[in-house]
Design an enzyme around this catalytic site. Sequence first.
Site, mmCIF file in Angstrom:
data_model
loop_
_atom_site.group_PDB
_atom_site.id
_atom_site.type_symbol
_atom_site.label_atom_id
_atom_site.label_comp_id
_atom_site.label_asym_id
_atom_site.label_seq_id
_atom_site.Cartn_x
_atom_site.Cartn_y
_atom_site.Cartn_z
ATOM 1 C CG ASP A 1 -4.357 -1.587 4.192
ATOM 2 O OD1 ASP A 1 -4.569 -1.930 5.363
ATOM 3 O OD2 ASP A 1 -3.372 -0.918 3.832
ATOM 4 C CG ASP B 1 -1.902 1.013 1.306
ATOM 5 O OD1 ASP B 1 -2.491 1.269 0.248
ATOM 6 O OD2 ASP B 1 -2.143 1.583 2.382
ATOM 7 C CG ASP C 1 -1.673 2.213 6.763
ATOM 8 O OD1 ASP C 1 -2.601 1.558 6.238
ATOM 9 O OD2 ASP C 1 -1.567 3.437 6.660
#
Length: 634
Positions: A531, A335, A527
């Site tokens: 996600d 990400d 993190d």
Amino acid sequence: MNKKQKKWLKRILLALAIFFTVMALDELGVLAGIFGEPGALYASFTLYLIPYLIAGHDVPLKAWRNIRRGEAFDESFLMTVATIGAFAMIFFPDTEPHMAEGAAVMLFYQVGELFQSYAVGKSRKSIAAMMDIAPDYANIERDGSLTQVDPDEVQIGDIIVIKPGERVPIDGIVVDGASQLDTAALTGESVPRHVEEGAEVISGCINMTGVLRVRTTKLFGASTVSRILELVENASEKKAHTENFITRFARVYTPIVTFAALAIAIIPPLMGMGTWPDWILRGLTFLVVSCPCALVISVPLSFFGGIGGASKLGILVKGSNYLEALSEVDTVVFDKTGTLTSGTFNVVAIHAQDGVDPDYVLSMAAYAEAFSDHPIAVSIKEAYNGDIDQTRIAQAAEESGHGVAATIDGREVLVGNDKLMAAHDVSWNDCKITGTILHVAIDGSYAGHIVIADVVKDDAEQAISDLHAAGVERCIMLTGDRDEVAHAVAKQLGLDEYHAQLLPGDKVEQVERILETARGNLAFVGDGINDAPVLTRADVGIAMGAMGSDAAIEAADIVLMDDKPSNIARAIRVARKTMRIVHQNIVFAIGVKVLILALAAVGIANMWLAVFGDVGVAVIAILNAMRAMSVKRD
Ligand code: ADP
Ligand code: MG
């Protein structure tokens, strides 16, 4: 060594002393001198039985208990049958006696067992010691004086005082004081972290220099320290394929060798190929060698060591299965925000529409973001730097991957990207500056945009090149940000591929597409902020920056305490080393066993060789397994 092990050691030493005395008396003919023949035989039988019982009386008992529980074929069973069998050879008075071997097998088996128990205890302790982060008490301020209480008793919002040298017991926010925190036990990072009024502190760190007054934001049970300990304690429940394989292997293997031993003892003499005592002895030797303890113990111990070693680096692995999966990773998907970039955005420019005050645009953005934890929201509030009067916010909703919509002073405020504007039919202006664009619309009309920029983390470039060096074929970045920003980051870091303007759902789709073409395993690094679905979809979900985010610890398989991407390559190295050790042990243990088994079957190996083979292999395998625990930071 614990108390039980010390007692055990004493028993073994005593038994060994008696054993060697008896052996000396026997060999020097003293017994024969006193008792004559065949009296000496019975005397030595009785005498050898003494060390046997002192050292090993609980082994037949354990075998018996296991049989009654239906677990007939374990190593205590093998040892019992082999040793009792050796003593029983006295029923063949014409052959050499084998009591000495019977006692010796039991003695050395016990030496091996003790060593095993010591090794397991030690590695378990070293994880616990490394993870020696549990606080014993909290100093709570009540009516102006300090009382020490159990951390469990502290409520949210209580003021606790942490003196220099004490451990932070509960997560909270500093209300008074400044200090340096030692986070090494949590992150493996030796540089202390500076905290002052307003900073968040995380339980488990050690306060080094100043007195801190902290307002707690969580209960003890929900604090970082409790969650981490829980995670580490549960790690041994998730078994790797290799571990399960070994357990299953032992389950079929032991009965097979038992019957094989029986066959060796019975069939050849029945067919007239030799004498009974000869073949029975071969069968018994076969039993001793075949004991699978080296495998059964060293494989889980290696994983244990690997997990412990990783945690020294601030890498928490939730189970050996993940360590195993990590060792086969050839694709790492990242990400962007908060993972490869720091996630602390600076405001580069504010472009307000004609007649709109730029400060007003910023303040509306900050108000709209009041309840969001997204790195963008945190940065905007930081930039606004004013108090937010929450009574002015009637409603606020986050639209994942788009932005936020809020009602402030009765007006509809939208803050987010192109997609958010399009979704609400607001027309917007593009911006030429490279950066993340935050459009602001008020009551359906465009007010302007804020350009914000993030920097890549110091070690991000190193992390990507380390991964490539470690044989990871593809490093891919997925982001919801603009293409230009993504392109710039991808180029700077040397990423193999990037995909921009993705919604959280699109990221799952991308990962599924990449999974189809990946040969090895796919790791996703994020993190934990919006996600989580991708973290669970990947073969290995890695979350970073656990020093703060709950979501990360929950959703991921591996948690990096630090938010340093360079730890990913380290984690992969630890995983590969662990798997190498596991495979070495399997090949070594099985190899040596097969060799001695073959020798025993044809009558070349005797029981002495068998027991030294067995204990020796176990000790070497255990020592090798413990190597998994030692890790270097680089
Ligand atoms: P990334 O993929 O880089 O981690 P996200 O998926 O979290 O980013 O967000 C993607 C985009 O959605 C951001 O670049 C931003 O434009 C927009 N966005 C998400 N959350 C917010 C928010 N709280 N405020 C404003 N914009 C947001
Ligand atoms: Mg994100």
